[in-house]
Motif scaffolding. Structure first.
Motif, PDB file in Angstrom:
ATOM      1  N   GLY A   1       0.835  -1.197   0.000  1.00  0.00           N
ATOM      2  CA  GLY A   1       0.000   0.000   0.000  1.00  0.00           C
ATOM      3  C   GLY A   1       0.870   1.248   0.000  1.00  0.00           C
ATOM      4  N   HIS A   2       0.309   2.334   0.528  1.00  0.00           N
ATOM      5  CA  HIS A   2       1.029   3.589   0.711  1.00  0.00           C
ATOM      6  C   HIS A   2       2.478   3.377   1.151  1.00  0.00           C
ATOM      7  N   THR A   3       3.407   4.029   0.509  1.00  0.00           N
ATOM      8  CA  THR A   3       4.793   4.053   0.988  1.00  0.00           C
ATOM      9  C   THR A   3       4.928   5.220   1.968  1.00  0.00           C
TER      10      THR A   3
ATOM     11  N   ASN B   1      -3.009   0.554   5.718  1.00  0.00           N
ATOM     12  CA  ASN B   1      -2.459  -0.513   4.855  1.00  0.00           C
ATOM     13  C   ASN B   1      -2.688  -1.876   5.487  1.00  0.00           C
TER      14      ASN B   1
END
Lengths: 294, 294
Positions: B130-132, B154
Protein backbone atom coordinates in the motif's frame (compact mmCIF):
# COMPACT_ATOMS: atom_id res chain seq x y z
CA UNK A 1 26.23 -23.09 -11.30
CA UNK A 2 24.07 -19.99 -11.44
CA UNK A 3 20.63 -18.92 -12.55
CA UNK A 4 20.69 -15.24 -13.48
CA UNK A 5 17.26 -13.65 -13.41
CA UNK A 6 17.73 -10.49 -15.44
CA UNK A 7 15.24 -7.66 -15.89
CA UNK A 8 15.13 -6.18 -19.40
CA UNK A 9 13.22 -3.03 -18.55
CA UNK A 10 10.31 -2.02 -20.71
CA UNK A 11 11.35 -0.82 -24.15
CA UNK A 12 13.94 -2.40 -26.40
CA UNK A 13 17.33 -4.11 -26.35
CA UNK A 14 19.06 -1.03 -24.91
CA UNK A 15 17.03 -0.98 -21.72
CA UNK A 16 19.01 -3.81 -20.18
CA UNK A 17 21.59 -2.64 -17.63
CA UNK A 18 25.30 -2.80 -18.35
CA UNK A 19 25.62 -5.47 -15.63
CA UNK A 20 22.74 -7.44 -17.14
CA UNK A 21 24.27 -7.28 -20.61
CA UNK A 22 27.64 -8.55 -19.30
CA UNK A 23 25.92 -11.52 -17.67
CA UNK A 24 23.83 -12.40 -20.74
CA UNK A 25 26.94 -12.34 -22.88
CA UNK A 26 28.75 -14.69 -20.48
CA UNK A 27 25.78 -17.07 -20.18
CA UNK A 28 25.78 -20.59 -21.62
CA UNK A 29 22.02 -20.59 -22.19
CA UNK A 30 19.54 -17.73 -22.52
CA UNK A 31 15.76 -17.93 -21.99
CA UNK A 32 13.24 -15.13 -22.51
CA UNK A 33 10.06 -15.26 -20.46
CA UNK A 34 7.26 -14.35 -22.82
CA UNK A 35 3.85 -14.71 -21.23
CA UNK A 36 3.50 -12.20 -18.40
CA UNK A 37 4.62 -9.20 -20.49
CA UNK A 38 6.11 -8.23 -23.84
CA UNK A 39 8.91 -6.00 -25.06
CA UNK A 40 8.45 -3.51 -27.89
CA UNK A 41 10.76 -5.52 -30.14
CA UNK A 42 11.21 -9.03 -31.53
CA UNK A 43 13.45 -11.72 -30.09
CA UNK A 44 15.71 -11.53 -33.16
CA UNK A 45 16.78 -7.99 -32.33
CA UNK A 46 17.74 -9.10 -28.83
CA UNK A 47 19.68 -12.04 -30.26
CA UNK A 48 21.61 -9.78 -32.62
CA UNK A 49 22.39 -7.32 -29.81
CA UNK A 50 23.61 -10.05 -27.43
CA UNK A 51 25.11 -12.25 -30.14
CA UNK A 52 23.34 -15.18 -28.46
CA UNK A 53 20.57 -17.62 -29.30
CA UNK A 54 17.49 -17.10 -27.16
CA UNK A 55 14.90 -19.75 -26.28
CA UNK A 56 11.40 -18.42 -25.71
CA UNK A 57 10.06 -19.64 -22.37
CA UNK A 58 6.28 -19.71 -22.61
CA UNK A 59 3.96 -20.66 -19.77
CA UNK A 60 4.07 -24.36 -20.66
CA UNK A 61 7.84 -24.44 -20.62
CA UNK A 62 8.19 -22.60 -17.30
CA UNK A 63 5.41 -24.45 -15.50
CA UNK A 64 6.01 -27.95 -16.84
CA UNK A 65 9.54 -28.23 -18.17
CA UNK A 66 11.58 -25.77 -16.11
CA UNK A 67 13.12 -28.65 -14.15
CA UNK A 68 14.71 -30.33 -17.16
CA UNK A 69 15.22 -27.38 -19.53
CA UNK A 70 16.26 -24.55 -17.19
CA UNK A 71 17.18 -25.84 -13.73
CA UNK A 72 19.06 -29.02 -14.63
CA UNK A 73 21.48 -27.12 -16.93
CA UNK A 74 21.82 -24.36 -14.29
CA UNK A 75 23.43 -26.87 -11.91
CA UNK A 76 26.62 -26.85 -13.96
CA UNK A 77 26.27 -23.87 -16.31
CA UNK A 78 25.41 -20.18 -16.36
CA UNK A 79 21.78 -19.84 -17.35
CA UNK A 80 20.23 -16.42 -18.00
CA UNK A 81 16.46 -16.10 -17.59
CA UNK A 82 15.35 -12.79 -19.09
CA UNK A 83 12.22 -11.09 -17.85
CA UNK A 84 10.49 -8.03 -19.29
CA UNK A 85 10.49 -5.37 -16.55
CA UNK A 86 11.93 -6.54 -13.22
CA UNK A 87 12.31 -10.18 -12.15
CA UNK A 88 10.61 -9.66 -8.79
CA UNK A 89 7.40 -8.35 -10.31
CA UNK A 90 5.58 -11.60 -11.07
CA UNK A 91 4.76 -14.60 -8.87
CA UNK A 92 5.95 -17.03 -11.55
CA UNK A 93 9.49 -15.83 -11.22
CA UNK A 94 9.43 -16.17 -7.44
CA UNK A 95 8.39 -19.76 -7.92
CA UNK A 96 11.24 -20.46 -10.34
CA UNK A 97 13.71 -18.85 -7.94
CA UNK A 98 12.48 -21.00 -5.06
CA UNK A 99 12.75 -24.18 -7.08
CA UNK A 100 16.32 -23.24 -8.06
CA UNK A 101 17.30 -22.65 -4.44
CA UNK A 102 15.84 -26.00 -3.40
CA UNK A 103 18.24 -27.58 -5.87
CA UNK A 104 21.12 -25.57 -4.36
CA UNK A 105 21.51 -23.51 -7.53
CA UNK A 106 22.83 -20.02 -6.90
CA UNK A 107 20.34 -17.36 -7.98
CA UNK A 108 21.43 -13.86 -8.88
CA UNK A 109 19.00 -11.09 -9.68
CA UNK A 110 19.50 -8.04 -11.88
CA UNK A 111 16.82 -5.46 -11.24
CA UNK A 112 15.40 -3.07 -13.80
CA UNK A 113 12.51 -0.71 -14.39
CA UNK A 114 9.04 -2.24 -14.29
CA UNK A 115 5.58 -0.94 -15.14
CA UNK A 116 5.03 -0.44 -11.42
CA UNK A 117 7.80 2.16 -11.41
CA UNK A 118 7.32 3.60 -14.90
CA UNK A 119 3.67 4.29 -14.09
CA UNK A 120 5.05 7.28 -12.18
CA UNK A 121 5.85 8.97 -15.51
CA UNK A 122 2.24 10.19 -15.69
CA UNK A 123 2.92 12.47 -12.73
CA UNK A 124 1.25 10.47 -9.98
CA UNK A 125 3.56 9.87 -7.04
CA UNK A 126 4.47 6.22 -6.55
CA UNK A 127 4.18 6.69 -2.76
CA UNK A 128 0.45 7.12 -3.16
CA UNK A 129 -0.37 3.82 -4.82
CA UNK A 130 -2.19 1.03 -3.02
CA UNK A 131 -2.86 -2.57 -4.00
CA UNK A 132 -2.08 -3.33 -7.65
CA UNK A 133 -4.93 -5.23 -9.33
CA UNK A 134 -5.28 -7.36 -12.46
CA UNK A 135 -8.23 -6.97 -14.78
CA UNK A 136 -9.04 -10.16 -16.70
CA UNK A 137 -10.80 -10.42 -20.05
CA UNK A 138 -14.49 -11.11 -19.66
CA UNK A 139 -16.65 -13.29 -21.81
CA UNK A 140 -20.40 -13.75 -21.95
CA UNK A 141 -20.48 -16.16 -19.04
CA UNK A 142 -17.52 -15.23 -16.89
CA UNK A 143 -17.19 -11.72 -15.52
CA UNK A 144 -14.89 -11.80 -12.49
CA UNK A 145 -14.85 -8.62 -10.41
CA UNK A 146 -12.44 -9.49 -7.60
CA UNK A 147 -10.36 -6.36 -8.30
CA UNK A 148 -13.29 -4.08 -7.38
CA UNK A 149 -13.02 -4.39 -3.58
CA UNK A 150 -9.33 -3.51 -3.71
CA UNK A 151 -9.91 -0.45 -5.88
CA UNK A 152 -12.56 0.67 -3.41
CA UNK A 153 -10.33 0.18 -0.39
CA UNK A 154 -7.46 2.01 -2.10
CA UNK A 155 -9.69 4.95 -3.02
CA UNK A 156 -11.25 5.19 0.43
CA UNK A 157 -7.69 5.56 1.72
CA UNK A 158 -6.92 8.19 -0.93
CA UNK A 159 -4.64 5.86 -2.88
CA UNK A 160 -4.24 5.35 -6.60
CA UNK A 161 -4.73 1.89 -8.13
CA UNK A 162 -2.57 0.52 -10.90
CA UNK A 163 -4.59 -1.95 -12.99
CA UNK A 164 -2.56 -4.45 -14.97
CA UNK A 165 -4.52 -5.54 -18.01
CA UNK A 166 -4.94 -9.11 -19.17
CA UNK A 167 -2.61 -10.81 -21.61
CA UNK A 168 -3.62 -13.99 -23.41
CA UNK A 169 -0.69 -15.63 -25.10
CA UNK A 170 -0.69 -19.15 -26.50
CA UNK A 171 -4.27 -19.92 -25.49
CA UNK A 172 -5.35 -23.27 -26.92
CA UNK A 173 -7.79 -23.11 -29.83
CA UNK A 174 -10.43 -25.60 -28.63
CA UNK A 175 -12.29 -25.66 -31.95
CA UNK A 176 -9.17 -26.80 -33.77
CA UNK A 177 -8.29 -29.20 -30.97
CA UNK A 178 -11.65 -30.93 -31.24
CA UNK A 179 -10.71 -31.62 -34.84
CA UNK A 180 -7.52 -33.18 -33.55
CA UNK A 181 -5.11 -30.36 -34.35
CA UNK A 182 -2.97 -28.59 -31.73
CA UNK A 183 -3.44 -24.93 -32.49
CA UNK A 184 -3.23 -21.68 -30.54
CA UNK A 185 -5.32 -18.54 -30.73
CA UNK A 186 -3.57 -15.31 -31.77
CA UNK A 187 -2.27 -13.35 -28.73
CA UNK A 188 -4.66 -10.83 -27.16
CA UNK A 189 -3.74 -7.82 -25.06
CA UNK A 190 -6.42 -5.89 -23.19
CA UNK A 191 -6.63 -2.23 -24.23
CA UNK A 192 -7.39 0.72 -21.96
CA UNK A 193 -10.64 1.05 -23.93
CA UNK A 194 -11.82 -2.46 -23.03
CA UNK A 195 -10.64 -2.13 -19.43
CA UNK A 196 -12.56 1.13 -19.05
CA UNK A 197 -15.70 -0.46 -20.53
CA UNK A 198 -15.49 -3.39 -18.11
CA UNK A 199 -14.86 -1.08 -15.15
CA UNK A 200 -17.93 0.98 -16.10
CA UNK A 201 -20.01 -2.16 -16.28
CA UNK A 202 -18.88 -3.40 -12.85
CA UNK A 203 -19.72 -0.08 -11.22
CA UNK A 204 -22.90 0.81 -13.09
CA UNK A 205 -24.51 -2.60 -13.62
CA UNK A 206 -22.97 -5.23 -11.37
CA UNK A 207 -21.67 -4.11 -7.96
CA UNK A 208 -22.78 -0.46 -7.72
CA UNK A 209 -20.96 0.34 -4.49
CA UNK A 210 -19.57 3.61 -5.78
CA UNK A 211 -15.92 2.64 -5.58
CA UNK A 212 -15.48 5.15 -8.40
CA UNK A 213 -17.59 7.21 -10.74
CA UNK A 214 -17.37 6.68 -14.48
CA UNK A 215 -18.22 10.31 -15.15
CA UNK A 216 -16.04 11.93 -12.49
CA UNK A 217 -13.14 9.87 -11.20
CA UNK A 218 -9.84 10.78 -12.82
CA UNK A 219 -8.24 7.81 -14.59
CA UNK A 220 -5.08 7.52 -16.62
CA UNK A 221 -4.45 5.19 -19.54
CA UNK A 222 -0.85 4.11 -20.16
CA UNK A 223 0.42 2.51 -23.36
CA UNK A 224 3.87 1.17 -24.24
CA UNK A 225 5.51 2.79 -21.21
CA UNK A 226 9.25 3.29 -21.55
CA UNK A 227 9.11 2.89 -25.35
CA UNK A 228 9.57 5.68 -27.91
CA UNK A 229 5.84 5.51 -28.77
CA UNK A 230 4.76 5.73 -25.11
CA UNK A 231 1.30 7.28 -24.75
CA UNK A 232 -0.42 8.63 -21.64
CA UNK A 233 -4.05 9.74 -21.69
CA UNK A 234 -6.04 11.13 -18.75
CA UNK A 235 -9.80 11.49 -18.39
CA UNK A 236 -12.89 9.86 -16.95
CA UNK A 237 -13.61 6.17 -17.55
CA UNK A 238 -16.34 7.19 -19.98
CA UNK A 239 -13.81 9.22 -21.93
CA UNK A 240 -11.17 6.48 -21.82
CA UNK A 241 -13.71 3.88 -22.96
CA UNK A 242 -13.62 5.67 -26.33
CA UNK A 243 -9.89 6.45 -26.48
CA UNK A 244 -7.55 4.60 -28.81
CA UNK A 245 -4.05 4.26 -27.38
CA UNK A 246 -2.65 2.05 -30.15
CA UNK A 247 -0.70 -1.21 -29.77
CA UNK A 248 0.07 -3.14 -26.56
CA UNK A 249 0.91 -3.18 -23.66
CA UNK A 250 -1.65 -1.03 -21.90
CA UNK A 251 -2.27 -0.35 -18.20
CA UNK A 252 -4.79 1.85 -16.42
CA UNK A 253 -4.65 3.90 -13.24
CA UNK A 254 -7.72 4.77 -11.19
CA UNK A 255 -6.73 7.86 -9.19
CA UNK A 256 -7.31 8.37 -5.50
CA UNK A 257 -6.68 11.72 -3.88
CA UNK A 258 -4.45 13.84 -6.11
CA UNK A 259 -2.00 16.45 -4.93
CA UNK A 260 -1.52 19.69 -6.79
CA UNK A 261 1.91 18.74 -8.05
CA UNK A 262 0.49 15.50 -9.44
CA UNK A 263 -2.34 17.30 -11.26
CA UNK A 264 0.14 19.80 -12.65
CA UNK A 265 1.78 16.98 -14.60
CA UNK A 266 -1.41 15.03 -15.38
CA UNK A 267 -3.13 18.02 -16.97
CA UNK A 268 -0.94 17.89 -20.06
CA UNK A 269 -2.20 14.35 -20.71
CA UNK A 270 -5.94 15.15 -20.61
CA UNK A 271 -7.72 13.52 -23.53
CA UNK A 272 -8.96 15.97 -26.14
CA UNK A 273 -12.35 17.36 -25.24
CA UNK A 274 -12.17 16.01 -21.68
CA UNK A 275 -14.60 17.57 -19.26
CA UNK A 276 -12.59 16.58 -16.19
CA UNK A 277 -12.06 19.46 -13.81
CA UNK A 278 -8.83 18.14 -12.28
CA UNK A 279 -10.07 19.02 -8.85
CA UNK A 280 -8.01 17.29 -6.20
CA UNK A 281 -10.85 15.69 -4.28
CA UNK A 282 -11.31 12.75 -6.56
CA UNK A 283 -11.07 10.57 -3.50
CA UNK A 284 -14.42 11.45 -2.02
CA UNK A 285 -16.79 12.54 -4.73
CA UNK A 286 -18.04 9.09 -5.49
CA UNK A 287 -18.26 7.60 -2.03
CA UNK A 288 -21.44 7.37 0.00
CA UNK A 289 -21.52 9.36 3.28
CA UNK A 290 -21.08 6.32 5.47
CA UNK A 291 -17.79 5.59 3.79
CA UNK A 292 -16.61 9.15 4.04
CA UNK A 293 -17.15 9.16 7.76
CA UNK A 294 -15.20 6.04 8.47
CA UNK B 1 17.90 21.27 -26.20
CA UNK B 2 17.17 18.33 -23.90
CA UNK B 3 17.17 17.48 -20.22
CA UNK B 4 17.79 13.76 -19.80
CA UNK B 5 16.62 12.44 -16.45
CA UNK B 6 18.45 9.16 -16.11
CA UNK B 7 17.94 6.52 -13.43
CA UNK B 8 21.15 4.85 -12.23
CA UNK B 9 19.54 1.92 -10.46
CA UNK B 10 20.70 1.00 -6.99
CA UNK B 11 24.16 -0.47 -6.92
CA UNK B 12 27.17 0.76 -8.84
CA UNK B 13 28.24 2.19 -12.21
CA UNK B 14 27.13 -0.93 -14.09
CA UNK B 15 23.49 -0.63 -13.06
CA UNK B 16 22.81 2.13 -15.58
CA UNK B 17 21.02 0.91 -18.70
CA UNK B 18 22.77 0.73 -22.05
CA UNK B 19 20.48 3.51 -23.30
CA UNK B 20 21.26 5.63 -20.24
CA UNK B 21 24.99 5.14 -20.68
CA UNK B 22 24.79 6.20 -24.36
CA UNK B 23 22.99 9.40 -23.36
CA UNK B 24 25.40 10.26 -20.54
CA UNK B 25 28.32 9.84 -22.87
CA UNK B 26 26.72 12.16 -25.44
CA UNK B 27 25.79 14.79 -22.84
CA UNK B 28 27.44 18.21 -22.63
CA UNK B 29 26.92 18.47 -18.87
CA UNK B 30 26.28 15.80 -16.22
CA UNK B 31 24.73 16.33 -12.78
CA UNK B 32 24.29 13.73 -10.05
CA UNK B 33 21.44 14.24 -7.60
CA UNK B 34 22.81 13.40 -4.19
CA UNK B 35 20.36 14.14 -1.42
CA UNK B 36 17.36 11.83 -1.76
CA UNK B 37 19.43 8.64 -2.04
CA UNK B 38 22.99 7.35 -2.45
CA UNK B 39 24.76 4.83 -4.62
CA UNK B 40 27.13 2.22 -3.22
CA UNK B 41 30.10 3.91 -4.90
CA UNK B 42 31.84 7.28 -5.14
CA UNK B 43 31.33 9.86 -7.86
CA UNK B 44 34.89 9.30 -9.11
CA UNK B 45 34.11 5.74 -10.16
CA UNK B 46 31.13 6.98 -12.18
CA UNK B 47 33.29 9.66 -13.78
CA UNK B 48 35.90 7.11 -14.80
CA UNK B 49 33.24 4.78 -16.22
CA UNK B 50 31.55 7.55 -18.23
CA UNK B 51 34.74 9.44 -19.02
CA UNK B 52 32.86 12.61 -17.99
CA UNK B 53 33.06 15.21 -15.25
CA UNK B 54 30.09 15.06 -12.88
CA UNK B 55 28.73 17.96 -10.82
CA UNK B 56 27.09 16.95 -7.56
CA UNK B 57 23.61 18.47 -7.32
CA UNK B 58 22.76 18.85 -3.65
CA UNK B 59 19.46 20.13 -2.31
CA UNK B 60 20.64 23.75 -2.38
CA UNK B 61 21.68 23.53 -6.01
CA UNK B 62 18.47 21.86 -7.18
CA UNK B 63 16.10 24.02 -5.16
CA UNK B 64 17.83 27.39 -5.57
CA UNK B 65 20.11 27.31 -8.57
CA UNK B 66 18.53 24.80 -10.96
CA UNK B 67 17.35 27.67 -13.17
CA UNK B 68 20.81 29.03 -13.92
CA UNK B 69 22.97 25.93 -13.54
CA UNK B 70 20.81 23.17 -15.05
CA UNK B 71 17.86 24.58 -17.03
CA UNK B 72 19.51 27.54 -18.74
CA UNK B 73 22.25 25.31 -20.26
CA UNK B 74 19.60 22.69 -21.20
CA UNK B 75 18.00 25.21 -23.57
CA UNK B 76 20.86 24.79 -26.02
CA UNK B 77 22.76 21.73 -24.82
CA UNK B 78 22.28 18.13 -23.77
CA UNK B 79 22.15 18.02 -19.99
CA UNK B 80 22.06 14.71 -18.11
CA UNK B 81 20.58 14.71 -14.62
CA UNK B 82 21.42 11.42 -12.92
CA UNK B 83 19.22 10.06 -10.19
CA UNK B 84 19.86 7.06 -7.93
CA UNK B 85 17.05 4.57 -8.56
CA UNK B 86 14.37 5.83 -10.97
CA UNK B 87 13.73 9.48 -11.88
CA UNK B 88 9.99 9.28 -11.18
CA UNK B 89 10.43 8.14 -7.59
CA UNK B 90 10.90 11.49 -5.84
CA UNK B 91 8.82 14.67 -5.84
CA UNK B 92 11.90 16.82 -6.36
CA UNK B 93 12.48 15.39 -9.78
CA UNK B 94 8.88 15.94 -10.84
CA UNK B 95 9.33 19.57 -9.92
CA UNK B 96 12.52 19.91 -11.99
CA UNK B 97 10.80 18.23 -14.94
CA UNK B 98 7.86 20.64 -14.73
CA UNK B 99 10.13 23.69 -14.62
CA UNK B 100 12.00 22.41 -17.67
CA UNK B 101 8.78 21.92 -19.62
CA UNK B 102 7.63 25.45 -18.73
CA UNK B 103 10.82 26.69 -20.41
CA UNK B 104 10.04 24.52 -23.46
CA UNK B 105 12.99 22.27 -22.79
CA UNK B 106 12.49 18.73 -24.02
CA UNK B 107 12.58 16.22 -21.18
CA UNK B 108 13.50 12.59 -21.75
CA UNK B 109 13.34 9.99 -19.04
CA UNK B 110 15.34 6.79 -18.69
CA UNK B 111 13.78 4.47 -16.15
CA UNK B 112 15.62 2.06 -13.92
CA UNK B 113 15.17 -0.09 -10.84
CA UNK B 114 14.23 1.70 -7.64
CA UNK B 115 13.95 0.63 -4.02
CA UNK B 116 10.19 0.41 -4.55
CA UNK B 117 10.78 -2.40 -7.03
CA UNK B 118 13.85 -4.00 -5.48
CA UNK B 119 11.97 -4.35 -2.19
CA UNK B 120 10.31 -7.33 -3.89
CA UNK B 121 13.59 -9.25 -3.57
CA UNK B 122 12.63 -10.19 0.00
CA UNK B 123 9.83 -12.33 -1.39
CA UNK B 124 6.87 -10.06 -0.70
CA UNK B 125 4.77 -9.48 -3.79
CA UNK B 126 4.85 -5.89 -5.03
CA UNK B 127 1.12 -6.11 -5.81
CA UNK B 128 0.41 -6.28 -2.10
CA UNK B 129 2.02 -3.02 -1.04
CA UNK B 130 0.00 0.00 0.00
CA UNK B 131 1.03 3.59 0.71
CA UNK B 132 4.79 4.05 0.99
CA UNK B 133 5.74 6.09 4.08
CA UNK B 134 8.79 8.04 5.19
CA UNK B 135 10.13 7.74 8.72
CA UNK B 136 11.98 10.87 9.85
CA UNK B 137 14.72 11.07 12.50
CA UNK B 138 13.33 12.08 15.87
CA UNK B 139 14.96 14.30 18.41
CA UNK B 140 14.05 15.03 22.03
CA UNK B 141 11.44 17.62 21.12
CA UNK B 142 10.15 16.58 17.73
CA UNK B 143 8.65 13.14 17.22
CA UNK B 144 6.43 13.23 14.13
CA UNK B 145 4.19 10.17 13.67
CA UNK B 146 2.26 11.01 10.51
CA UNK B 147 3.28 7.70 8.90
CA UNK B 148 1.40 5.72 11.57
CA UNK B 149 -2.12 6.22 10.19
CA UNK B 150 -1.02 5.05 6.76
CA UNK B 151 0.64 1.92 8.13
CA UNK B 152 -2.55 1.18 10.03
CA UNK B 153 -4.76 1.65 6.99
CA UNK B 154 -2.46 -0.51 4.86
CA UNK B 155 -2.45 -3.31 7.41
CA UNK B 156 -6.20 -3.20 7.90
CA UNK B 157 -6.45 -3.78 4.17
CA UNK B 158 -3.93 -6.63 4.35
CA UNK B 159 -1.23 -4.60 2.59
CA UNK B 160 2.49 -4.35 3.27
CA UNK B 161 4.08 -0.96 3.97
CA UNK B 162 7.46 0.08 2.63
CA UNK B 163 9.07 2.57 5.01
CA UNK B 164 11.73 4.79 3.49
CA UNK B 165 14.17 5.84 6.20
CA UNK B 166 15.43 9.37 6.71
CA UNK B 167 18.56 10.73 5.08
CA UNK B 168 20.24 13.89 6.38
CA UNK B 169 22.81 15.19 3.96
CA UNK B 170 24.46 18.60 4.17
CA UNK B 171 22.52 19.69 7.24
CA UNK B 172 23.80 23.05 8.50
CA UNK B 173 25.90 22.93 11.68
CA UNK B 174 24.21 25.72 13.68
CA UNK B 175 26.84 25.73 16.43
CA UNK B 176 29.56 26.49 13.90
CA UNK B 177 27.34 28.98 12.09
CA UNK B 178 26.78 30.97 15.27
CA UNK B 179 30.53 31.33 15.37
CA UNK B 180 30.36 32.69 11.84
CA UNK B 181 31.55 29.64 9.94
CA UNK B 182 29.52 27.87 7.26
CA UNK B 183 29.81 24.22 8.18
CA UNK B 184 27.74 21.08 7.60
CA UNK B 185 27.09 18.13 9.84
CA UNK B 186 28.32 14.71 8.66
CA UNK B 187 25.64 12.83 6.68
CA UNK B 188 23.27 10.61 8.65
CA UNK B 189 21.28 7.66 7.35
CA UNK B 190 18.60 6.05 9.49
CA UNK B 191 19.24 2.37 10.21
CA UNK B 192 16.63 -0.39 10.46
CA UNK B 193 17.57 -0.58 14.14
CA UNK B 194 16.65 3.06 14.80
CA UNK B 195 13.52 2.86 12.66
CA UNK B 196 12.35 -0.21 14.58
CA UNK B 197 12.99 1.52 17.90
CA UNK B 198 10.96 4.57 16.82
CA UNK B 199 8.14 2.39 15.52
CA UNK B 200 8.01 0.53 18.84
CA UNK B 201 7.85 3.83 20.71
CA UNK B 202 4.99 5.16 18.54
CA UNK B 203 2.94 2.03 19.09
CA UNK B 204 3.74 1.27 22.71
CA UNK B 205 4.06 4.76 24.19
CA UNK B 206 2.54 7.39 21.91
CA UNK B 207 -0.44 6.36 19.75
CA UNK B 208 -1.23 2.84 20.96
CA UNK B 209 -3.87 2.09 18.34
CA UNK B 210 -2.50 -1.35 17.58
CA UNK B 211 -1.59 -0.67 13.98
CA UNK B 212 1.04 -3.36 14.51
CA UNK B 213 2.50 -5.38 17.33
CA UNK B 214 6.18 -5.08 18.15
CA UNK B 215 6.29 -8.67 19.40
CA UNK B 216 4.24 -10.29 16.65
CA UNK B 217 4.00 -8.40 13.38
CA UNK B 218 6.42 -9.67 10.75
CA UNK B 219 8.79 -6.95 9.55
CA UNK B 220 11.66 -7.02 7.09
CA UNK B 221 14.80 -4.93 7.20
CA UNK B 222 16.49 -4.18 3.88
CA UNK B 223 20.04 -2.86 3.49
CA UNK B 224 21.97 -1.86 0.37
CA UNK B 225 19.41 -3.43 -1.97
CA UNK B 226 20.77 -4.25 -5.41
CA UNK B 227 24.39 -4.04 -4.19
CA UNK B 228 26.73 -7.01 -3.73
CA UNK B 229 26.53 -6.58 0.07
CA UNK B 230 22.70 -6.51 0.07
CA UNK B 231 21.25 -7.75 3.35
CA UNK B 232 17.68 -8.80 4.17
CA UNK B 233 16.62 -9.62 7.73
CA UNK B 234 13.13 -10.65 8.86
CA UNK B 235 11.68 -10.71 12.36
CA UNK B 236 9.55 -8.75 14.80
CA UNK B 237 10.22 -5.06 15.44
CA UNK B 238 11.68 -5.99 18.81
CA UNK B 239 14.10 -8.34 17.08
CA UNK B 240 14.97 -5.81 14.37
CA UNK B 241 15.54 -3.09 16.97
CA UNK B 242 18.64 -5.06 17.98
CA UNK B 243 19.78 -6.16 14.49
CA UNK B 244 22.83 -4.63 12.80
CA UNK B 245 22.48 -4.47 9.02
CA UNK B 246 25.69 -2.53 8.37
CA UNK B 247 26.15 0.57 6.19
CA UNK B 248 23.44 2.60 4.43
CA UNK B 249 20.90 2.75 2.78
CA UNK B 250 18.34 0.91 4.84
CA UNK B 251 14.58 0.49 4.40
CA UNK B 252 12.00 -1.38 6.42
CA UNK B 253 8.83 -3.26 5.50
CA UNK B 254 5.93 -3.76 7.89
CA UNK B 255 4.06 -6.78 6.54
CA UNK B 256 0.33 -7.03 6.04
CA UNK B 257 -1.29 -10.32 5.19
CA UNK B 258 1.30 -12.75 3.82
CA UNK B 259 0.64 -15.46 1.29
CA UNK B 260 2.31 -18.84 1.57
CA UNK B 261 4.57 -18.24 -1.41
CA UNK B 262 5.75 -14.98 0.16
CA UNK B 263 6.54 -16.64 3.50
CA UNK B 264 8.37 -19.41 1.68
CA UNK B 265 10.93 -16.85 0.51
CA UNK B 266 10.91 -14.71 3.66
CA UNK B 267 11.71 -17.63 5.96
CA UNK B 268 15.29 -17.85 4.75
CA UNK B 269 15.84 -14.29 5.94
CA UNK B 270 14.61 -14.78 9.53
CA UNK B 271 17.02 -13.18 11.98
CA UNK B 272 18.97 -15.70 14.09
CA UNK B 273 17.02 -16.74 17.14
CA UNK B 274 13.78 -15.20 15.84
CA UNK B 275 10.66 -16.42 17.57
CA UNK B 276 8.39 -15.40 14.68
CA UNK B 277 6.03 -18.19 13.66
CA UNK B 278 5.63 -17.05 10.04
CA UNK B 279 1.92 -17.66 10.30
CA UNK B 280 0.13 -15.98 7.44
CA UNK B 281 -2.40 -14.06 9.49
CA UNK B 282 -0.09 -11.22 10.42
CA UNK B 283 -2.77 -8.86 9.21
CA UNK B 284 -5.18 -9.37 12.04
CA UNK B 285 -3.35 -10.43 15.13
CA UNK B 286 -2.75 -6.92 16.31
CA UNK B 287 -6.02 -5.23 15.43
CA UNK B 288 -8.84 -4.59 17.90
CA UNK B 289 -12.15 -6.41 17.21
CA UNK B 290 -13.92 -3.30 15.94
CA UNK B 291 -11.32 -2.93 13.23
CA UNK B 292 -11.49 -6.57 12.26
CA UNK B 293 -15.20 -6.32 11.70
CA UNK B 294 -15.06 -3.35 9.41
Amino acid sequence: MTLYMIGLGLGDEKDITVRGLDLVQQADMVFLEAYTSILGIEKERLEAFYDKTITIADRGLVENDAESLILEPAKSQKVAFLVVGDPVCATTHTDLMLRAKQLSIKVEMVHNASIMGAAGACGLQLYNFGHTVSIPFWDDKWKPTSFYEKVKYNRQGGMHTLCLLDIKVKEPDFDAMMKGRQKFLPPRYMSVQIAAQQLLEVEDAILQQRAYDGRKTLCIGLARMGQPTQKIVAGTLQELSKADLGGPLHSLIICGECHELELEVVKEFLVEGSTHQLDNNTKLESLPPSDQER
